[in-house]
Design an enzyme around this catalytic site. Sequence first.
Site, PDB file in Angstrom:
ATOM      1  N   GLU A   1       0.872  -1.089  -0.026  1.00 53.90           N
ATOM      2  CA  GLU A   1       0.089   0.167   0.096  1.00 53.90           C
ATOM      3  C   GLU A   1       0.827   1.320  -0.136  1.00 53.90           C
ATOM      4  OE1 GLU A   1      -0.645  -2.653   1.668  1.00 53.90           O
ATOM      5  OE2 GLU A   1      -2.616  -2.974   2.236  1.00 53.90           O
TER       6      GLU A   1
ATOM      7  N   LYS B   1      -0.079 -10.232  24.436  1.00 54.11           N
ATOM      8  CA  LYS B   1      -0.218  -9.374  25.532  1.00 54.11           C
ATOM      9  C   LYS B   1      -0.240 -10.399  26.847  1.00 54.11           C
ATOM     10  CE  LYS B   1      -2.518  -5.378  27.336  1.00 54.11           C
ATOM     11  NZ  LYS B   1      -3.582  -4.420  27.189  1.00 54.11           N
TER      12      LYS B   1
HETATM   13  P1  AMP Z   1       3.517  -6.455   2.053  1.00 57.63           P
HETATM   14  O1  AMP Z   1       2.318  -5.585   1.760  1.00 57.63           O
HETATM   15  O2  AMP Z   1       3.008  -7.796   1.764  1.00 57.63           O
HETATM   16  O3  AMP Z   1       4.693  -6.092   1.416  1.00 57.63           O
HETATM   17  O4  AMP Z   1       3.451  -6.606   3.684  1.00 57.63           O
HETATM   18  C1  AMP Z   1       3.751  -5.411   4.252  1.00 57.63           C
HETATM   19  C2  AMP Z   1       4.034  -5.612   5.966  1.00 57.63           C
HETATM   20  O5  AMP Z   1       5.194  -6.358   5.834  1.00 57.63           O
HETATM   21  C3  AMP Z   1       4.555  -4.551   6.445  1.00 57.63           C
HETATM   22  O6  AMP Z   1       3.082  -3.753   7.105  1.00 57.63           O
HETATM   23  C4  AMP Z   1       5.261  -5.053   7.963  1.00 57.63           C
HETATM   24  O7  AMP Z   1       4.167  -5.730   8.750  1.00 57.63           O
HETATM   25  C5  AMP Z   1       5.955  -5.969   7.243  1.00 57.63           C
HETATM   26  N1  AMP Z   1       7.397  -5.549   7.097  1.00 57.63           N
HETATM   27  C6  AMP Z   1       7.773  -5.094   5.588  1.00 57.63           C
HETATM   28  N2  AMP Z   1       8.947  -4.517   5.997  1.00 57.63           N
HETATM   29  C7  AMP Z   1       9.358  -4.862   7.369  1.00 57.63           C
HETATM   30  C8  AMP Z   1      10.686  -4.482   7.985  1.00 57.63           C
HETATM   31  N3  AMP Z   1      11.738  -3.939   7.552  1.00 57.63           N
HETATM   32  N4  AMP Z   1      10.553  -4.990   9.479  1.00 57.63           N
HETATM   33  C9  AMP Z   1       9.419  -5.657   9.703  1.00 57.63           C
HETATM   34  N5  AMP Z   1       8.453  -5.735   9.043  1.00 57.63           N
HETATM   35  C10 AMP Z   1       8.241  -5.375   7.841  1.00 57.63           C
END
Ligand code: AMP
Length: 536
Positions: free
Chosen positions: A330, A438
């Site tokens: 997004e 939690k």
């Molecule tokens: P997507 O839309 O499939 O790319 O997923 C996005 C989600 O991946 C984000 O909202 C995070 O929860 C996770 N994410 C992406 N980059 C990172 C990062 N560097 N560290 C931790 N979580 C990440």
Amino acid sequence: MRGRMMDTPLLISGLIEHAGNVHGDQQIVTRTVEGPIRHSTWAEVLRRSKQLAEALTAVGIGVSDRVATLGWNTQRHLEAYYGISGMGAICHTLNPRLHPTQLVYIMNHAEDRILLVDTTFIPLAEAVADKLPSVEHYVVMTDAEHMPETSLPNAVSYEDFIGGQPGAYAWPLLDESAAAALCYTSGTTGNPKGALYSHRSTVLHAMGVSMPDVFNLSRAASVLPIVPQFHACAWGLPYAAAAAGSKLVMPGPRLDPEGLTELLEDEGVNFCAGVPSVFLGLIQHWQATGSAPSSLEMVLIGGAAPPQSLIAALEGEFGIEFRHGWGMTETSPLGAVNTLLPSHRGWPVEERSAFQTRQGRAPYGIELRIVDHDGAVLPHDGHAFGELQARGPWVVDGYFMSDEAKLTDDGWFPTGDVATIDSNACVQITDRTKDLIKSGGEWISSIDVENSAMGHPEIAMAAVIGIPDEKWGERPLLIAVPAPDTEPTREELLEFLSGSLATWQLPDEVIFVDSLPMGATGKVQKTKLREEYGST
Ligand code: AMP
């Protein structure tokens, strides 16, 4: 008073025109699905993407029609990015790792009219073709010689499809806010949703990520996107490389450490980007063979939290600059990047790599804030944590063909991630809102426990989920994959974790498994783990 400047729209066709005309001799290299490595140029990609636009026009594709792709990172897939969007149609990248039922849902929801498919994925396309009433043509991304027998209706090889076209197409002058590309989110909850990028958002993102403190692209860069083109447009690299005139090296179907290392070395790649799991494999390979590719100067890892041990190995052992990226489909996807400040460079590797587990600062074009449960904005003090929200010209304001309101009343996109932001604007993701545990009124960050566990030399991968507990509400369960040829024990691991975690944060149980369920975009599928171990 209006400024007296030209109102030239920001279009994807402008990116490929620039690359083809100004950096025409710059190389585009592909490890083809057929096998051999193919060398081409931006000039050829420009000509062939025009041929594709002409071929699509000839079969009746017009503005805003959806043309889907199911392919690896290759030159033909790159041409699809430019040919489809450039003519005003919408390039819909499909993730071949999705379950066929999800693929059917997504393609029908998008009403795709044509599917461009790599030979690898023909069996997948054949299995779902009779459930896709909107698809009129199947274009197989190969040449006549390699065209396999297929039951796909109206199947034609890509080279035959574009072959007779002159390549003299004049790109239409579109509205820069027009839709250009479509990518569905992983859909961990409910049905997948489509992020619909515009020409303007794509071009601004390309310029934003090219900047020195982000991907640092230039004519001198040789870039290998390991991140697939079907995952948030390979993080915008195919567009950004065109804007910067960089060399682009596409790995095709070979994402194994040996194949990638060979390509990185042979093509003098100095920058590559991908998810942590791929780099964990690469590091193991480089440690076993004793060296990393000599040209590789910098890597950007994102999409999931990379363990500190990976960062320390890259920087300390191999002298490769590590940059940490955060983002989501997004947010086009780049929303934050951790590039060390000059003052951090002198720090010892241990301290530096700990800092680099943070997700970093927003690039120009993105604003970030954190809010509490009531939506009140929290201070940037490095302690307060709340939901991370984003705003900017490359953040979605809703989803494709959906009326669901997505933004807050004051126009921010709620990411579903939980984070702190410190006084230097540096973001640290502590969890997904739904993954926080939690326990006895205190929050335990599953990412913290996972990172600590992966710091143990005998642990290759780790995932932590909360399981119901009568006394505490929830307690952490650690599910770990031992490193090759090791047999870590529960006691040893808990002893190790107690060096960095408080007693109440320690997992109650440890389960050792051979592998973790990975989702289609390289993230551990915690929903699957909860289904399997949630009541343990
Ligand atoms: P997507 O839309 O499939 O790319 O997923 C996005 C989600 O991946 C984000 O909202 C995070 O929860 C996770 N994410 C992406 N980059 C990172 C990062 N560097 N560290 C931790 N979580 C990440």
